[in-house]
Design a protein around this motif. Structure first.
Motif, PDB file in Angstrom:
ATOM      1  N   PHE A  71      37.844  35.894  20.971  1.00  0.00           N
ATOM      2  CA  PHE A  71      37.884  36.243  22.387  1.00  0.00           C
ATOM      3  C   PHE A  71      36.574  36.862  22.835  1.00  0.00           C
ATOM      4  O   PHE A  71      35.957  37.612  22.095  1.00  0.00           O
ATOM      5  CB  PHE A  71      39.011  37.256  22.639  1.00  0.00           C
ATOM      6  CG  PHE A  71      40.359  36.767  22.214  1.00  0.00           C
ATOM      7  CD1 PHE A  71      40.824  36.976  20.928  1.00  0.00           C
ATOM      8  CD2 PHE A  71      41.165  36.090  23.109  1.00  0.00           C
ATOM      9  CE1 PHE A  71      42.067  36.520  20.529  1.00  0.00           C
ATOM     10  CE2 PHE A  71      42.411  35.632  22.726  1.00  0.00           C
ATOM     11  CZ  PHE A  71      42.861  35.851  21.433  1.00  0.00           C
ATOM     12  N   SER A  72      36.182  36.555  24.080  1.00  0.00           N
ATOM     13  CA  SER A  72      35.044  37.241  24.697  1.00  0.00           C
ATOM     14  C   SER A  72      35.323  37.371  26.190  1.00  0.00           C
ATOM     15  O   SER A  72      35.862  36.466  26.821  1.00  0.00           O
ATOM     16  CB  SER A  72      33.730  36.499  24.442  1.00  0.00           C
ATOM     17  OG  SER A  72      33.793  35.178  24.931  1.00  0.00           O
ATOM     18  N   ALA A  73      34.960  38.513  26.724  1.00  0.00           N
ATOM     19  CA  ALA A  73      35.206  38.794  28.135  1.00  0.00           C
ATOM     20  C   ALA A  73      34.298  37.947  29.018  1.00  0.00           C
ATOM     21  O   ALA A  73      33.146  37.683  28.680  1.00  0.00           O
ATOM     22  CB  ALA A  73      34.977  40.271  28.423  1.00  0.00           C
ATOM     23  N   VAL A  74      34.842  37.503  30.136  1.00  0.00           N
ATOM     24  CA  VAL A  74      34.093  36.841  31.204  1.00  0.00           C
ATOM     25  C   VAL A  74      34.547  37.506  32.503  1.00  0.00           C
ATOM     26  O   VAL A  74      35.617  38.121  32.530  1.00  0.00           O
ATOM     27  CB  VAL A  74      34.344  35.308  31.249  1.00  0.00           C
ATOM     28  CG1 VAL A  74      33.891  34.637  29.969  1.00  0.00           C
ATOM     29  CG2 VAL A  74      35.792  34.985  31.537  1.00  0.00           C
ATOM     30  N   PRO A  75      33.767  37.403  33.587  1.00  0.00           N
ATOM     31  CA  PRO A  75      34.220  37.993  34.849  1.00  0.00           C
ATOM     32  C   PRO A  75      35.597  37.450  35.243  1.00  0.00           C
ATOM     33  O   PRO A  75      35.826  36.239  35.214  1.00  0.00           O
ATOM     34  CB  PRO A  75      33.146  37.557  35.848  1.00  0.00           C
ATOM     35  CG  PRO A  75      31.921  37.358  35.003  1.00  0.00           C
ATOM     36  CD  PRO A  75      32.439  36.805  33.699  1.00  0.00           C
ATOM     37  N   ASP A  76      36.517  38.343  35.520  1.00  0.00           N
ATOM     38  CA  ASP A  76      37.878  38.017  35.955  1.00  0.00           C
ATOM     39  C   ASP A  76      38.718  37.316  34.893  1.00  0.00           C
ATOM     40  O   ASP A  76      39.688  36.629  35.228  1.00  0.00           O
ATOM     41  CB  ASP A  76      37.875  37.170  37.239  1.00  0.00           C
ATOM     42  CG  ASP A  76      37.242  37.897  38.402  1.00  0.00           C
ATOM     43  OD1 ASP A  76      37.457  39.119  38.518  1.00  0.00           O
ATOM     44  OD2 ASP A  76      36.524  37.246  39.178  1.00  0.00           O
ATOM     45  N   GLY A  77      38.359  37.439  33.612  1.00  0.00           N
ATOM     46  CA  GLY A  77      39.185  36.795  32.607  1.00  0.00           C
ATOM     47  C   GLY A  77      38.633  36.914  31.206  1.00  0.00           C
ATOM     48  O   GLY A  77      37.977  37.893  30.858  1.00  0.00           O
TER      49      GLY A  77
END
Length: 111
Positions: A71-77
């Motif tokens: 998993f890796s964070a992205v803007p809004d998700g």
């Protein structure tokens, strides 16, 4: 997924992944916003009826499995890299989930 790997992951995304691995179409569909969409390598399916048709033919209907999740964070998700298995496509893919207040707004599948 272990509970530790869920830290920081939107619960609706964890639920979508769990539902896909359980081959539970209703649970999977319930994670999407009413106007949500799936972009499967450039083919876009918008709304629950279109997403269900895609999933029945190419995702849950093809006994999909999603393993080795990262998993890796992205803007809004969140972006989820997975090893896809089942009776359809097999190999690595990235699933980018954009999440809104009503559920998954967009799930984009790429290499």
């Amino acid at each position: 997924m272990t509970d530790e790997s869920r830290e920081g992951i939107p619960p609706v995304v964890a639920e979508a992944i769990d539902a896909a691995n359980a081959h539970d179409t209703e649970r999977f569909m319930d994670t999407f916003a009413p106007t949500g969409s799936v972009d499967d390598w450039g083919r876009v399916f918008t709304g629950r009826e279109a997403i269900r048709g895609w999933s029945d033919g190419e995702f849950i209907g093809s006994a999909v499995t999603l393993d080795d999740l990262q998993f890796s964070a992205v803007p809004d998700g969140v972006a989820v890299t997975a090893l896809v298995g089942g009776d359809g496509f097999n190999g690595p893919s990235t699933f980018t989930f954009l999440v809104g207040s009503a559920g998954i707004e967009r799930m984009t599948i790429t290499a």
